[in-house]
Scaffold this motif. Structure first.
Motif, PDB file in Angstrom:
ATOM      1  N   UNK A  45     -36.377-105.642-137.360  1.00 20.07           N
ATOM      2  CA  UNK A  45     -34.988-105.171-137.306  1.00 20.07           C
ATOM      3  C   UNK A  45     -34.722-104.455-135.990  1.00 20.07           C
ATOM      4  N   UNK A  46     -35.699-103.666-135.545  1.00 19.91           N
ATOM      5  CA  UNK A  46     -35.513-102.861-134.334  1.00 19.91           C
ATOM      6  C   UNK A  46     -35.588-103.680-133.053  1.00 19.91           C
ATOM      7  N   UNK A  47     -35.851-104.990-133.161  1.00 15.99           N
ATOM      8  CA  UNK A  47     -35.763-105.847-131.980  1.00 15.99           C
ATOM      9  C   UNK A  47     -34.339-106.358-131.772  1.00 15.99           C
ATOM     10  N   UNK A  48     -33.448-106.137-132.740  1.00  8.87           N
ATOM     11  CA  UNK A  48     -32.052-106.530-132.599  1.00  8.87           C
ATOM     12  C   UNK A  48     -31.247-105.372-132.034  1.00  8.87           C
ATOM     13  N   UNK A  49     -30.315-105.695-131.146  1.00  5.08           N
ATOM     14  CA  UNK A  49     -29.494-104.674-130.480  1.00  5.08           C
ATOM     15  C   UNK A  49     -28.137-104.571-131.165  1.00  5.08           C
ATOM     16  N   UNK A  80     -27.961-114.930-131.922  1.00  3.62           N
ATOM     17  CA  UNK A  80     -27.448-115.784-132.997  1.00  3.62           C
ATOM     18  C   UNK A  80     -28.509-116.678-133.620  1.00  3.62           C
ATOM     19  N   UNK A  81     -29.644-116.827-132.950  1.00  2.00           N
ATOM     20  CA  UNK A  81     -30.631-117.798-133.424  1.00  2.00           C
ATOM     21  C   UNK A  81     -31.917-117.117-133.892  1.00  2.00           C
ATOM     22  N   UNK A  82     -31.721-116.013-134.615  1.00  2.54           N
ATOM     23  CA  UNK A  82     -32.795-115.342-135.349  1.00  2.54           C
ATOM     24  C   UNK A  82     -33.884-114.763-134.447  1.00  2.54           C
ATOM     25  N   UNK A  83     -33.485-114.345-133.268  1.00  2.00           N
ATOM     26  CA  UNK A  83     -34.408-113.591-132.415  1.00  2.00           C
ATOM     27  C   UNK A  83     -33.656-112.422-131.810  1.00  2.00           C
ATOM     28  N   UNK A  84     -34.225-111.222-131.954  1.00  2.00           N
ATOM     29  CA  UNK A  84     -33.586-110.035-131.422  1.00  2.00           C
ATOM     30  C   UNK A  84     -33.563-110.036-129.898  1.00  2.00           C
ATOM     31  N   UNK A  85     -32.518-109.425-129.338  1.00  2.00           N
ATOM     32  CA  UNK A  85     -32.390-109.331-127.887  1.00  2.00           C
ATOM     33  C   UNK A  85     -33.479-108.450-127.281  1.00  2.00           C
ATOM     34  N   UNK A  86     -33.920-107.435-128.043  1.00  2.00           N
ATOM     35  CA  UNK A  86     -34.842-106.440-127.499  1.00  2.00           C
ATOM     36  C   UNK A  86     -36.298-106.877-127.646  1.00  2.00           C
ATOM     37  N   UNK A  87     -36.633-107.947-126.944  1.00  2.00           N
ATOM     38  CA  UNK A  87     -38.031-108.357-126.882  1.00  2.00           C
ATOM     39  C   UNK A  87     -38.817-107.302-126.100  1.00  2.00           C
ATOM     40  N   UNK A  88     -40.142-107.277-126.222  1.00  2.00           N
ATOM     41  CA  UNK A  88     -40.933-106.321-125.433  1.00  2.00           C
ATOM     42  C   UNK A  88     -40.652-106.433-123.938  1.00  2.00           C
ATOM     43  N   UNK A  89     -40.424-107.656-123.452  1.00  2.21           N
ATOM     44  CA  UNK A  89     -40.156-107.840-122.024  1.00  2.21           C
ATOM     45  C   UNK A  89     -38.822-107.213-121.628  1.00  2.21           C
ATOM     46  N   UNK A  90     -37.790-107.367-122.496  1.00  2.00           N
ATOM     47  CA  UNK A  90     -36.490-106.785-122.149  1.00  2.00           C
ATOM     48  C   UNK A  90     -36.538-105.265-122.246  1.00  2.00           C
TER      49      UNK A  90
END
Length: 386
Positions: A36-40, A335-345
């Motif tokens: 959940x915390x990988x989504x912005x 929109x495609x089931x991946x959070x924006x806040x990846x470790x790289x971002x």
């Protein structure tokens, strides 16, 4: 909610900053805390992140006329501009008055000098989300009169002007002060392939690392995310808010994956276009490398607007920029089931000293109406498994 446990988790996600639509669209209730915390949340993005990374230069992009003139002046390819139509503030592309129907017809006549018709787009000067965009064909009648083709019939230009919304949509909640008139882009057949009635554009995000004026190092201009938007049959717009699909793009190759509707249009995934029945997966976006290069160059023209979502059209002879969005929606890259806040971002933002939401949800709290005593008893029973 199926249980008090679900209700508490829902409240916890709300406390993190997500609204009801985000929780549903991103299916956050089914995900563990770490994911959940990988989504912005859009609330955090708008109130914290973008306020930090984007300076007042961003206002250039909010005025479509100012943005187009600016980008044209810096060598960025954009659609051909006729001008802005308004009875007080109207101007041609080169600054002459265009405030009367006669002046508008004069500009159309100049555009029709060597052709029998032109396809145009009218869009509110301060609009957004694809709303209130009007497509029109202007043609010369046998009598040499200039007409607008409406419902396959020639009409006077006055009829076209009167058909425009009286108070055009404005993203900022204020009067838009006119209609930007551009030549409609003749899109590449590889994108018209899915739906030819809409200009199917690409949203490409760019990010400039490190705060401007930092003590050490040089800023980098990076690709951030990408998505194709495809309209429905008969629609002149491709936006999700008007029923279009968001199609995931592999940023490395420019190859399409599956599409998805926004929540207001079911939120369902789609492997093919619902009208043409053509599959998305494996289809390569034409001029992909050139589109990336164009957006990276555009980003450098506004170095203190460090996070921008560029809307790009792919014409028959290459890419051009329709507009830049300094307030881009988190919906697009998530929109495609991946959070924006990846470790790289996260590392990218944190290395620039930019704010990031926590990697943990806030503590659970009692629901409204629960006393401290009942809450303590609930936790005790949960611990004892009863």
């Amino acid at each position: 909610m199926d249980s008090i446990e679900d209700a508490l988790k829902y409240q916890q996600i709300r406390d993190f900053g997500f609204n009801e639509k985000e929780i549903s669209f991103l299916d956050l209730m089914s995900k563990p805390e770490e994911e959940i915390c990988t989504f912005l949340p859009i609330f955090y993005q708008r109130s914290n992140l973008l306020e930090t990374v984007n300076s007042a230069q961003r206002h250039i992009l909010s005025d479509k006329i100012a943005a187009q003139h600016f980008l044209d002046a810096t060598g960025i390819t954009t659609p051909t501009l006729i001008g802005v139509w308004h009875p007080i503030f109207g101007l041609t592309a080169d600054g002459r008055p265009m405030t009367t129907t006669e002046q508008l017809i004069e500009e159309f006549s100049a555009q029709l000098k060597n052709v029998d018709h032109i396809d145009l787009i009218f869009k509110p000067r301060a609009g957004g989300c694809g709303r209130d965009i009007v497509a029109a064909t202007i043609a010369k009648a046998p009598s040499e009169d200039i007409t607008a083709i409406i419902d396959d019939k020639p009409e006077a230009i006055d009829v076209l002007i009167e058909s425009l919304p009286e108070d055009p949509f404005s993203f900022h909640g204020e009067t838009s002060q006119g209609w930007v008139i551009q030549h409609r882009v003749k899109q590449h057949p590889d994108l018209a392939y899915f739906n030819s009635s809409s200009l199917n554009s690409i949203r490409i995000g760019t990010f400039i690392t490190r705060p401007q004026g930092g003590d050490t190092g040089e800023p980098e201009v990076l690709m951030d995310y990408a998505c194709l938007r495809v309209g429905r049959a008969g629609s002149s717009t491709d936006n999700g808010t008007t029923g279009g699909l968001l199609v995931d793009i592999d940023i490395e190759t420019g190859t399409l994956n599956r599409g998805r509707y926004i929540l207001e249009f079911s939120g369902a995934y789609a492997d093919e276009h619902p009208d043409s029945k053509l599959p998305f997966a494996g289809h390569k976006v034409p001029y992909w490398e050139e589109a990336i290069e164009l957006c990276l160059r555009a980003a450098k023209t506004l170095p203190s607007v460090r996070s921008v979502g560029w809307d790009v059209a792919i014409a028959e002879d290459g890419p051009l920029i329709l507009e830049g969005n300094s307030g881009w929606a988190t919906l697009t890259p998530q929109a495609h089931d991946q959070g924006y806040l990846t470790p790289e971002r996260r590392a990218m933002y944190e290395s620039s000293g930019d704010p990031m939401p926590s990697t943990q949800l806030p503590p659970r709290r009692a629901l409204p109406g629960q006393s401290k005593q009942s809450w303590a008893l609930y936790k005790l029973r949960k611990k004892m498994g009863v």
